[in-house]
Design an enzyme around this catalytic site. Structure first.
Site, PDB file in Angstrom:
ATOM      1  N   HIS A 147       0.809  -1.220   0.000  1.00 56.62           N
ATOM      2  CA  HIS A 147       0.000   0.000   0.000  1.00 56.62           C
ATOM      3  C   HIS A 147       0.841   1.269   0.000  1.00 56.62           C
ATOM      4  CE1 HIS A 147      -4.060  -1.827   1.530  1.00 56.62           C
ATOM      5  NE2 HIS A 147      -3.667  -2.306   0.370  1.00 56.62           N
ATOM      6  N   GLU A 157      -0.362  -2.204   7.360  1.00 59.89           N
ATOM      7  CA  GLU A 157      -1.220  -1.203   8.023  1.00 59.89           C
ATOM      8  C   GLU A 157      -0.981  -1.168   9.529  1.00 59.89           C
ATOM      9  OE1 GLU A 157      -5.304  -2.199   6.950  1.00 59.89           O
ATOM     10  OE2 GLU A 157      -4.618  -2.646   4.921  1.00 59.89           O
ATOM     11  N   GLU A 200      -5.485   4.842   1.270  1.00 61.33           N
ATOM     12  CA  GLU A 200      -6.387   4.795   2.426  1.00 61.33           C
ATOM     13  C   GLU A 200      -6.228   6.012   3.330  1.00 61.33           C
ATOM     14  OE1 GLU A 200      -6.171   1.050   4.459  1.00 61.33           O
ATOM     15  OE2 GLU A 200      -6.800  -0.063   2.688  1.00 61.33           O
ATOM     16  N   ASP A 236      -2.372  -4.737  10.174  1.00 61.36           N
ATOM     17  CA  ASP A 236      -2.620  -5.704   9.114  1.00 61.36           C
ATOM     18  C   ASP A 236      -1.252  -6.020   8.519  1.00 61.36           C
ATOM     19  OD1 ASP A 236      -3.304  -7.302   7.049  1.00 61.36           O
ATOM     20  OD2 ASP A 236      -4.615  -5.875   6.015  1.00 61.36           O
ATOM     21  N   GLU A 281      -4.076  -8.686  11.917  1.00 62.10           N
ATOM     22  CA  GLU A 281      -4.706  -9.284  10.734  1.00 62.10           C
ATOM     23  C   GLU A 281      -3.639  -9.944   9.853  1.00 62.10           C
ATOM     24  OE1 GLU A 281      -7.286  -6.430   8.780  1.00 62.10           O
ATOM     25  OE2 GLU A 281      -6.891  -7.323   6.823  1.00 62.10           O
ATOM     26  N   LYS A 332     -15.419  -8.605   3.595  1.00 64.26           N
ATOM     27  CA  LYS A 332     -15.428  -7.686   2.446  1.00 64.26           C
ATOM     28  C   LYS A 332     -16.366  -8.343   1.447  1.00 64.26           C
ATOM     29  CE  LYS A 332     -10.538  -6.330   2.885  1.00 64.26           C
ATOM     30  NZ  LYS A 332      -9.164  -6.810   2.548  1.00 64.26           N
ATOM     31  N   HIS A 360     -13.496  -1.853   4.482  1.00 66.56           N
ATOM     32  CA  HIS A 360     -13.354  -1.153   3.186  1.00 66.56           C
ATOM     33  C   HIS A 360     -12.308  -1.875   2.338  1.00 66.56           C
ATOM     34  CE1 HIS A 360      -9.692   1.411   4.713  1.00 66.56           C
ATOM     35  NE2 HIS A 360      -9.568   0.145   5.001  1.00 66.56           N
ATOM     36  N   LYS A 383     -13.252  -1.743   9.756  1.00 68.23           N
ATOM     37  CA  LYS A 383     -11.949  -1.220   9.349  1.00 68.23           C
ATOM     38  C   LYS A 383     -12.199  -0.265   8.196  1.00 68.23           C
ATOM     39  CE  LYS A 383      -8.516  -3.481   7.120  1.00 68.23           C
ATOM     40  NZ  LYS A 383      -7.220  -4.102   6.779  1.00 68.23           N
TER      41      LYS A 383
HETATM   42  C1  2PG Z   1      -6.603  -5.224   3.375  1.00 72.09           C
HETATM   43  C2  2PG Z   1      -7.209  -4.218   2.443  1.00 72.09           C
HETATM   44  C3  2PG Z   1      -7.882  -3.036   3.057  1.00 72.09           C
HETATM   45  P1  2PG Z   1      -6.911  -4.263  -0.094  1.00 72.09           P
HETATM   46  O1  2PG Z   1      -5.610  -5.892   3.040  1.00 72.09           O
HETATM   47  O2  2PG Z   1      -7.170  -5.476   4.430  1.00 72.09           O
HETATM   48  O3  2PG Z   1      -7.097  -2.322   3.929  1.00 72.09           O
HETATM   49  O4  2PG Z   1      -6.401  -3.919   1.387  1.00 72.09           O
HETATM   50  O5  2PG Z   1      -8.218  -3.615  -0.274  1.00 72.09           O
HETATM   51  O6  2PG Z   1      -5.824  -3.679  -0.974  1.00 72.09           O
HETATM   52  O7  2PG Z   1      -7.010  -5.744  -0.210  1.00 72.09           O
HETATM   53 MG    MG Z   2      -5.996  -7.232   5.024  1.00 76.02          MG
END
Ligand code: 2PG
Ligand code: MG
Length: 417
Positions: A147, A157, A200, A236, A281, A332, A360, A383
């Site tokens: 990211h 994260e 993000e 994460d 995570e 998700k 998200h 999250k």
């Molecule tokens: C994650 C997500 C969101 P991505 O890994 O949890 O923060 O990233 O949407 O790029 O999968």
């Molecule tokens: Mg993740």
């Protein structure tokens, strides 16, 4: 009852400027709209977002093929709509024929249209009168891994987690203050820091993976003291993106360290103990259910959450449940395609004492439906991120829900195990 009259599909853009799909569902007495997000660090087991031809071909498919099939169905029967989407896809395992993001946008827009047709908010329509508890927000403050750009922490994260807050607005206030404080600290700590932020809205800085922990810990402690409630934090790790299958090691390029599975387990355990992490995570790659189980057994007072591990997929979740791999699951909806599939994962998780965390995606639109899903399905954690328009759209929707509920609103019952 509210019957579907039409589906209108268009191309819109997410916060990365990538094309995505938006769908309007028009019923005999209402209207709903939803647009699909996109991940960057995706799990291998996620559904396929689009079939051949991308968004343009998807729009045509909706107009020519899907809309006529859904017209006349009862929007109130979410399961029937979602089942029909699977049938129109030919029941592939990964929505490869109509596209998972197409299914997602139709499914969510339908739920919204049904709620609207009954004059209800989505969380009321889906969750009923007793849906009154607000989730605790995990807020991304420092970005790394896939990211971020250039030299930055290996962990994806660093997430503020104000789990002592008594109201949602207090929790969001804490996250905003922690985020700001971290920006101030980074300015002092790193000569090259120029205020850059990730998709993000978290800071991107040239600091070490481990230094980022000290910055987080200090900011959370100071804000916790100022606001007088506990502000913890979590991670994460997104360990699939660190894992090198050939070498059998997690490669921390920034840190200049490689860890095998045993080292990784010890490292995670040390971090949880040293920083009292309340949330971790994807500490291991997406096929390593065993290490998840081992860490869950050994870590105390910490949610061990599977994202790429489970991909909102009930079958994968059941594999984890069998051996107690993790005690929380990222939800998700676009990892699995439809609202009904995601609800199945949420309910399975809850039946087995796993905490569902509605999330998200790094590529997102101003769509705020996840706010309603978290409240409707009693998910105690969301999250969402802290800054940046597409994140604020979701946080503010939760602020509105809390305001609307007035003195019926309460924070979720969250036990950090
Ligand atoms: C994650 C997500 C969101 P991505 O890994 O949890 O923060 O990233 O949407 O790029 O999968
Ligand atoms: Mg993740």
């Amino acid at each position: 009852m509210s019957f579907i009259e039409d589906l209108i599909a268009r191309k819109v853009f997410n916060n990365r400027g990538e094309e995505t799909i938006e769908v309007d569902v028009v019923t005999t007495s209402g209207f709903g709209r939803a647009s699909a997000p996109a991940g960057k660090s995706r799990g291998k087991a996620e559904v396929m977002y689009y079939s051949q031809g991308g968004v343009d071909a998807a729009i045509k498919k909706i107009e020519d093929f899907i809309a006529p099939e859904l017209a006349g169905l009862n929007a109130d029967s979410q399961e029937e709509i979602d089942e029909t989407l699977h049938e129109l896809d030919g029941c592939s395992k990964n929505f490869k024929n109509i596209g998972g993001n197409v299914a997602f946008a139709i499914s969510l827009a339908n739920a919204e249209a049904a709620a609207n047709s009954h004059g209800l908010f989505l969380f009321q329509f889906l969750g009923g009168n007793s849906a009154t508890s607000l989730p605790y927000p995990l807020g991304n403050c420092i970005s790394g891994g896939q990211h971020a750009y250039g030299k930055s922490p290996d962990i994806q994260e660093y997430l503020a987690f104000p789990h002592g807050a008594e109201t949602f607005i207090e929790a969001v206030t804490a996250n905003a203050q922690i985020h700001k404080k971290i920006g101030d600290f980074l300015k002092k700590k790193s000569g090259t820091f120029n205020g850059g932020k990730s998709d993000e809205g978290a800071w991107i800085a040239n600091i070490d993976t481990v230094d980022a922990f000290d910055v987080m810990a200090k900011a959370c402690e100071e804000v916790g003291n100022e606001l007088d409630f506990e502000c913890g934090f979590g991670l994460d790790v997104a360990a699939s993106s660190l894992w090198n299958e050939k070498e059998g090691k997690y490669v921390y390029a920034n840190e200049g360290v490689k860890r095998d599975s045993g080292d990784q387990l010890e490292f995670m355990k040390e971090l949880i103990e040293k920083y009292h992490l309340a949330y971790v995570e994807d500490p291991f790659h997406e096929d390593d259910f065993k290490s998840f189980a081992e860490l869950t057994r050994r870590a105390k007072n910490c949610l061990i959450c599977g994202d790429d591990l489970f991909t909102t997929n009930t079958e994968r979740l059941n594999n984890g449940i069998r051996i107690n791999a993790g005690n929380a699951i990222i939800i998700k909806v676009n990892q699995i395609g439809t609202l009904s599939d995601a609800v199945k994962a949420i309910e399975t998780a809850q039946r087995h004492g796993y905490v569902p965390v509605v999330s998200h995606r790094s590529g997102d639109t101003c769509d705020w439906h996840i706010a309603h899903l978290a409240v409707a399905y009693r998910c105690p954690v969301v999250k969402i991120g802290v800054m940046e328009g597409t994140r604020i759209a979701k946080l503010n929707e939760l602020v509105r829900i809390e305001h609307f509920l007035g003195n019926r609103a309460k924070m979720a019952d969250l036990k950090i195990r």
